[in-house]
Write a protein that holds these residues in place. Structure first.
Motif, PDB file in Angstrom:
ATOM      1  N   ASP A  55       0.870  -1.167   0.000  1.00  0.00           N
ATOM      2  CA  ASP A  55       0.000   0.000   0.000  1.00  0.00           C
ATOM      3  C   ASP A  55       0.920   1.234   0.000  1.00  0.00           C
ATOM      4  OD1 ASP A  55      -2.544   1.497   0.668  1.00  0.00           O
ATOM      5  OD2 ASP A  55      -1.377   1.938   2.457  1.00  0.00           O
ATOM      6  N   ASP A  58      -0.144   5.194   0.739  1.00  0.00           N
ATOM      7  CA  ASP A  58      -0.405   6.198   1.784  1.00  0.00           C
ATOM      8  C   ASP A  58      -0.476   5.545   3.162  1.00  0.00           C
ATOM      9  OD1 ASP A  58      -0.676   8.495   0.083  1.00  0.00           O
ATOM     10  OD2 ASP A  58      -2.622   7.724  -0.539  1.00  0.00           O
ATOM     11  N   GLY A  59       0.360   5.992   4.057  1.00  0.00           N
ATOM     12  CA  GLY A  59       0.343   5.463   5.421  1.00  0.00           C
ATOM     13  C   GLY A  59       1.131   4.177   5.582  1.00  0.00           C
ATOM     14  N   THR A  60       1.653   3.632   4.473  1.00  0.00           N
ATOM     15  CA  THR A  60       2.451   2.401   4.546  1.00  0.00           C
ATOM     16  C   THR A  60       3.881   2.679   4.088  1.00  0.00           C
ATOM     17  OG1 THR A  60       0.506   1.015   4.216  1.00  0.00           O
ATOM     18  CG2 THR A  60       2.657   0.013   3.773  1.00  0.00           C
ATOM     19  N   ASP A  71      -1.758  -0.491   5.799  1.00  0.00           N
ATOM     20  CA  ASP A  71      -1.986   0.257   7.044  1.00  0.00           C
ATOM     21  C   ASP A  71      -3.453   0.392   7.415  1.00  0.00           C
ATOM     22  OD1 ASP A  71      -2.583   2.128   4.940  1.00  0.00           O
ATOM     23  OD2 ASP A  71      -2.472   3.721   6.439  1.00  0.00           O
ATOM     24  N   ASP A  94      -6.844  -2.666   3.359  1.00  0.00           N
ATOM     25  CA  ASP A  94      -5.704  -3.508   2.976  1.00  0.00           C
ATOM     26  C   ASP A  94      -5.826  -4.895   3.590  1.00  0.00           C
ATOM     27  OD1 ASP A  94      -4.337  -1.375   1.618  1.00  0.00           O
ATOM     28  OD2 ASP A  94      -3.757  -0.586   3.583  1.00  0.00           O
TER      29      ASP A  94
HETATM   30 MG   LIG Z   1      -2.931   3.259   3.217  1.00  0.00          MG
END
Ligand SMILES: [Mg+2]
Ligand SMILES: O=C(O)COP(=O)(O)O
Length: 235
Positions: A11, A13-15, A173, A177
């Motif tokens: 992933d 964004d955020g990962t 995240d 996911d």
């Molecule tokens: Mg994400």
């Protein structure tokens, strides 16, 4: 017999990257244009994970603002235009990402990205972050007719990258996911430093990591057969 390589799907964004500053920054530009107060970053970062259209819907709901379907489409286009010009103003890779990618590549893994960002923005962001070339396949929310939490988003990414679905792992995240990977029969590593209103451990991924330094051990625990020399193509 052709031996497909093991594959790690990430992933974005955020990962792989802390992108909330630019995503929420753009959301706040759109809210302001519509006459609404900005949302604090700490509150709005957990609205991320389902793509820009969902972010706008969730953002307006959090701001207590009405938003009709037609206006949403207008604001979605405005969001993409503004965000596309500010992809990496306040975004960066999480610590340890590059070293973890190096180690997986050294083990023969193909690396891919499966994100709910639009594909063009994912590619451009990864370019700006200096890791675009690490991922032969980068798939976005608009690449196929389905997207996470639909498991086909991940399985189609694996197929496009020519990876072995029996030696594949997803790293993410958010609930989308974890749900998509588990529905697709792909083991999933959840990171604890991303964007989710529910703590990652409660989403019950197959493994949880707090730092990218832990990733290779997690992948080795989940898909040990991906690391066995016997299944690697002869050098
Ligand atoms: Mg994400
Ligand atoms: O930006 C979003 O909302 C989703 O993006 P992700 O799928 O890479 O987390």
């Amino acid at each position: 017999m052709t031996v497909l390589p093991p594959i790690a799907v990430f992933d974005l964004d955020g990962t792989l990257a802390e992108t909330a500053g630019d995503l929420v920054g753009t959301l706040n530009v759109i809210l302001a244009r519509e006459g609404h107060a900005p949302l604090p970053l700490e509150q709005a970062r957990d609205l991320l994970g389902a793509g820009a259209r969902a972010l706008i819907q969730r953002g307006f709901a959090a701001a207590g603002a009405e938003l009709g379907a037609e206006r949403l489409e207008v604001l979605f286009e405005a969001f993409l235009e503004h965000y596309g010009a500010h992809l990496a103003d306040n975004s960066h890779l999480f610590p340890g990402v590059v070293a973890a990618l190096d180690r997986l590549e050294a083990e023969g893994f193909v690396l891919a990205v499966c994100t709910n960002k639009v594909e063009a923005h994912a590619v451009a962001l990864l370019e700006e972050l200096g890791v675009r070339d690490r991922f032969p396949v980068i798939v976005g929310k608009d690449t196929f007719a389905f997207s996470k939490p639909d498991p086909r988003h991940i399985t189609a990414t694996i197929a496009r990258a020519g990876g072995d679905p029996t030696r594949a792992v997803m790293v993410g995240d958010s609930r989308a996911d974890v749900a998509a990977a588990q529905a697709g029969g792909i083991p999933v590593v959840g990171v604890t430093f991303g964007y989710t209103p529910v703590p990652m451990r409660e989403l019950k991924p197959d493994w949880t990591i707090e730092h990218f330094d832990e990733l290779v051990d997690a992948v080795a625990a989940l898909v040990p057969h991906a690391f066995q020399a016997a299944v690697k193509p002869a050098a």
